[in-house]
Design a protein around this motif. Structure first.
Motif, short mmCIF file in Angstrom:
data_model
loop_
_atom_site.label_atom_id
_atom_site.label_comp_id
_atom_site.label_asym_id
_atom_site.label_seq_id
_atom_site.Cartn_x
_atom_site.Cartn_y
_atom_site.Cartn_z
N GLU A 89 -14.28 27.68 22.31
CA GLU A 89 -15.43 28.46 21.81
C GLU A 89 -16.09 27.72 20.66
OE1 GLU A 89 -13.81 32.30 20.84
OE2 GLU A 89 -14.32 33.12 22.81
N GLU A 92 -22.34 29.56 17.56
CA GLU A 92 -23.77 29.35 17.71
C GLU A 92 -24.54 30.43 16.96
OE1 GLU A 92 -25.10 28.84 21.70
OE2 GLU A 92 -24.12 26.89 21.92
N ASP A 94 -28.14 32.79 16.90
CA ASP A 94 -29.33 33.29 17.58
C ASP A 94 -30.53 33.08 16.65
OD1 ASP A 94 -31.43 34.86 18.62
OD2 ASP A 94 -30.01 36.14 19.67
N ARG A 100 -24.74 35.12 14.23
CA ARG A 100 -23.88 34.08 14.78
C ARG A 100 -22.90 34.69 15.80
NH1 ARG A 100 -22.20 30.22 9.63
NH2 ARG A 100 -24.33 29.57 9.09
N PHE A 101 -22.58 33.90 16.78
CA PHE A 101 -21.67 34.37 17.83
C PHE A 101 -20.92 33.19 18.42
CE2 PHE A 101 -25.70 33.31 19.73
CZ PHE A 101 -25.37 32.64 20.90
N PHE A 102 -19.78 33.51 19.04
CA PHE A 102 -18.99 32.48 19.68
C PHE A 102 -19.37 32.39 21.16
CE2 PHE A 102 -16.20 33.18 16.03
CZ PHE A 102 -15.91 31.87 15.67
N LYS A 103 -19.55 31.16 21.61
CA LYS A 103 -19.87 30.92 23.01
C LYS A 103 -18.83 29.98 23.60
CE LYS A 103 -23.37 28.93 26.08
NZ LYS A 103 -24.67 28.21 26.17
N PHE A 104 -18.32 30.35 24.78
CA PHE A 104 -17.31 29.51 25.43
C PHE A 104 -17.97 28.30 26.06
CE2 PHE A 104 -14.57 28.47 29.14
CZ PHE A 104 -13.43 28.09 28.43
N ASN A 105 -17.51 27.14 25.64
CA ASN A 105 -18.02 25.87 26.17
C ASN A 105 -17.01 25.35 27.19
OD1 ASN A 105 -19.73 23.66 26.39
ND2 ASN A 105 -18.63 22.50 24.84
N TYR A 146 -12.07 33.42 32.93
CA TYR A 146 -13.22 32.72 33.51
C TYR A 146 -12.83 32.18 34.89
CZ TYR A 146 -14.76 32.77 28.63
OH TYR A 146 -15.11 33.17 27.36
#
Length: 332
Positions: A89, A92, A94, A100-105, A146
């Motif tokens: 994660e 990132e 907005d 701010r937020f966590f995004k799974f890469n 996922y």
């Protein structure tokens, strides 16, 4: 699955075309190529073992070029971490709200074909990260699951002679590999052809001949290949005979520490069905089962210390079982 007769023939022909494309680059190794295709159609994974220079990586890469699928190579090293293959994660922001937020890469595991190169060079913690992906076709990170793209096919390689700095695969992970394929040296004629074809300026171009949907159709079709009750009973007898505590075969009691579990029987039937389909048949015969018994049992029959000391291998046990197990009730 309803497939018209004309479409069925097209699908079966695709298997031959796939093999021909691989053989544009790979000289010889027909049995190895067929076993890889068997694993693909059966929906399982392969562990390829061979000394350096036998084109293990080239074979996998060539196969990926002949398949219209996404491909990633992961070079396993002692410092590789689970997040290096699964993903992680990242924080990132907005730009509209400032939140701010966590995004799974997603990591390299999110591809159709994965080459896990020198898998035994990475520690067990990272090796175990593959377990869920190989069995469940999904990964979990931060409590979120996922799904992986289908078809999903892992081909792992390892070197049998250089053990310094390596971490042997645990039995639980070995069992997740449908087939354990050993690659040997080419014949004299094949080696001459290899030297001639790889040291000049001409390079054969491999074309993608089959896509994801067609592979999924072939995998579904593989399960529809018929097998008689007699042959299923033969498989059950064969697998049960690998277990020293219940086997009546003295050879097994003398050399085997642990026998194969029920997953080995499932793998043997599925791979026999895939082999039958590759050979243009829609029913399993005894030859299919006996041919696939070696790569299926190779990593599922664990030898004892006496066997290791006297170089008695699981392949020798498989050969003895094939010779010994009664076939009188099977119509062949």
């Amino acid at each position: 699955m309803e497939i018209s007769e004309s479409n069925l023939k097209i699908l079966i022909d695709k298997i031959s075309q796939l093999k021909e494309e691989i053989q544009k680059v790979i000289v010889g190794q027909d049995i190895i190529i067929e076993e890889m295709l068997v694993a693909l159609l059966a929906g399982g994974h392969c562990l390829l073992e061979g000394v350096p220079g036998l084109a293990k990586t080239l074979m996998v890469r060539t196969m990926s070029q002949a398949l219209d699928l996404s491909f990633r190579r992961i070079q396993f090293t002692p410092d590789l971490m689970p997040t290096d293959i699964i993903g992680t994660e990242i924080l990132e922001e907005d730009h509209l709200t400032g939140k701010r937020f966590f995004k799974f890469n997603k990591g390299p595991l999110f591809a159709n074909i994965i080459l896990a190169d020198e898998i035994n060079r990475t520690p067990p913690k990272t090796q175990s990260a593959l377990l869920e992906a190989m069995q469940e076709f999904e990964v979990t990170y931060g409590g979120q699951t996922y799904p992986l793209d289908r078809p999903f096919f892992i081909l792992a390689t390892q070197n049998p002679i250089e053990q310094a700095g390596t971490y042997p695969l645990p039995e639980a992970q070995l069992d997740r590999f449908l087939l354990y394929i050993k690659i040997g040296y080419p014949t004299a004629a094949e080696e001459t052809k290899i030297l001639s074809s790889t040291t000049g300026t001409i390079k054969n171009k491999v074309e993608a001949v089959i896509g994801a949907e067609e592979i999924k159709q072939l995998q579904a079709l593989t399960r529809e290949v018929s097998i008689s009750d007699d042959l299923i009973s033969y498989v059950a007898d064969l697998i049960r005979a690998t277990r020293p505590e219940t086997s009546s075969i003295a050879y097994v009691k003398e050399w085997v520490r642990w026998g194969a579990g029920p997953r080995a029987g499932q793998a043997l039937i599925l791979t026999a069905k895939a082999r039958a389909l590759i050979h243009g048949r829609y029913a399993v015969i005894m030859e299919d089962l006996q041919t696939m018994a070696y790569p299926v049992l190779r990593h599922r029959v664990l030898m004892n210390f006496k066997a290791d000391a006297e170089n008695v291998s699981s392949d020798m046990v498989a050969a003895e079982l094939i010779r010994t197990i009664s076939r009188t009730k099977v119509s062949i």
